[in-house]
Design a protein around this motif. Structure first.
Motif, PDB file in Angstrom:
ATOM      1  N   LYS A  19       6.314   3.009   9.563  1.00  0.00           N
ATOM      2  CA  LYS A  19       7.263   3.414   8.527  1.00  0.00           C
ATOM      3  C   LYS A  19       6.615   3.445   7.141  1.00  0.00           C
ATOM      4  O   LYS A  19       7.115   4.117   6.242  1.00  0.00           O
ATOM      5  N   LYS A  20       5.508   2.705   6.989  1.00  0.00           N
ATOM      6  CA  LYS A  20       4.816   2.698   5.701  1.00  0.00           C
ATOM      7  C   LYS A  20       3.313   2.583   5.951  1.00  0.00           C
ATOM      8  O   LYS A  20       2.856   1.627   6.577  1.00  0.00           O
ATOM      9  N   PHE A  21       2.575   3.570   5.463  1.00  0.00           N
ATOM     10  CA  PHE A  21       1.120   3.559   5.585  1.00  0.00           C
ATOM     11  C   PHE A  21       0.480   2.936   4.346  1.00  0.00           C
ATOM     12  O   PHE A  21       1.044   2.983   3.248  1.00  0.00           O
ATOM     13  N   ASP A  22      -0.708   2.396   4.541  1.00  0.00           N
ATOM     14  CA  ASP A  22      -1.529   1.942   3.417  1.00  0.00           C
ATOM     15  C   ASP A  22      -2.264   3.165   2.878  1.00  0.00           C
ATOM     16  O   ASP A  22      -3.225   3.637   3.504  1.00  0.00           O
ATOM     17  N   SER A  23      -1.819   3.676   1.754  1.00  0.00           N
ATOM     18  CA  SER A  23      -2.377   4.931   1.232  1.00  0.00           C
ATOM     19  C   SER A  23      -3.800   4.785   0.712  1.00  0.00           C
ATOM     20  O   SER A  23      -4.454   5.783   0.396  1.00  0.00           O
ATOM     21  N   ASP A  24      -4.291   3.544   0.621  1.00  0.00           N
ATOM     22  CA  ASP A  24      -5.665   3.324   0.159  1.00  0.00           C
ATOM     23  C   ASP A  24      -6.677   3.327   1.303  1.00  0.00           C
ATOM     24  O   ASP A  24      -7.887   3.334   1.058  1.00  0.00           O
TER      25      ASP A  24
ATOM     26  N   MET B  93       8.367  -2.978   9.810  1.00  0.00           N
ATOM     27  CA  MET B  93       8.334  -2.826  11.271  1.00  0.00           C
ATOM     28  C   MET B  93       7.099  -3.452  11.904  1.00  0.00           C
ATOM     29  O   MET B  93       7.049  -3.620  13.124  1.00  0.00           O
ATOM     30  N   LYS B  94       6.141  -3.817  11.085  1.00  0.00           N
ATOM     31  CA  LYS B  94       4.817  -4.192  11.588  1.00  0.00           C
ATOM     32  C   LYS B  94       4.839  -5.345  12.587  1.00  0.00           C
ATOM     33  O   LYS B  94       4.120  -5.318  13.589  1.00  0.00           O
ATOM     34  N   ASP B  95       5.625  -6.365  12.333  1.00  0.00           N
ATOM     35  CA  ASP B  95       5.597  -7.562  13.170  1.00  0.00           C
ATOM     36  C   ASP B  95       6.827  -7.729  14.050  1.00  0.00           C
ATOM     37  O   ASP B  95       7.021  -8.781  14.666  1.00  0.00           O
TER      38      ASP B  95
END
Length: 210
Positions: free
Chosen positions: A14-19, A192-194
């Protein structure tokens, strides 16, 4: 990790690390995996767009139900199929078979004639739906390879194909977009990661016949 552990690790980000960006080698693996996907009769009626352009990605968010993953991801993969499909594709395929395998015409021609009649006997709507089904095979293959390679992804049907086609100038190439797959690396604060994966018991989804 083994394959099952990798699939347990995978989720729709749902959320990417854009870096964090995928390497050239990782993208090459995904391109090869796409090209090796099983398709009906081996015809490969698919194209894969690999987009690494933040300006384009940002523009496409508005045509993706405002899902930010399209912009945040390292790369945006877009699976496309032909807008119109003809027996010419069958001819190209068997030319490739002949070049790669040196298969004689007397072996090729009966199957070639069969496939040509199959294509000619279908409407363009039928052919589009047939080819779109192949795109789902490619998406599934890419998701599995992503999991094995520890690449995060988010499969999407929630976008407006006509707008993607317009922005990406796909109509000029006789293509239309059917599926979208942002790829990259999950953000540490993705809620959502964990979370535990929610799946039915195997006994509910698998029927064994001995």
């Amino acid at each position: 990790m083994n394959s099952i552990e990798s699939l347990q690790w995978r989720y729709a980000v749902k959320k990417f690390d854009s870096d964090k960006m995928l390497t050239v080698q990782q993208i090459d693996i995904l391109k090869q995996a796409f090209n090796l996907t099983a398709t009906s009769y081996g015809l490969q009626p698919l194209k894969l767009l690999v987009i690494k352009n933040k300006t384009l990605q940002k523009e496409l968010v508005a045509h993706s139900w405002n899902q930010p993953q399209v912009y945040e991801a390292s790369h945006l993969l877009v699976i496309c199929v032909p807008k119109s499909y003809s027996k010419k594709e069958v001819t190209k395929y068997f030319e490739l078979v002949k070049n790669v395998r040196n298969t004689p015409d007397k072996i090729i021609n009966p199957f070639k004639d069969f496939l040509t009649k199959e294509i000619e006997g279908k409407t363009q709507e039928d052919l589009f739906l047939w080819n779109k089904n192949q795109a789902y095979l490619a998406l599934g293959n890419l998701l599995t390879v992503c999991a094995l390679e520890k690449i995060d992804a988010c499969p999407m049907e929630g976008f407006i194909p006509a707008k993607y086609d317009e922005v990406l100038h796909l109509t000029k190439q006789n293509l239309t977009s059917v599926l979208v797959l942002p790829v990259g690396f999950r953000a540490e604060d993705d809620y959502m990661k964990d979370l535990k994966k929610v799946r039915k018991n195997i006994e509910e989804t698998v029927i064994e016949i001995n």
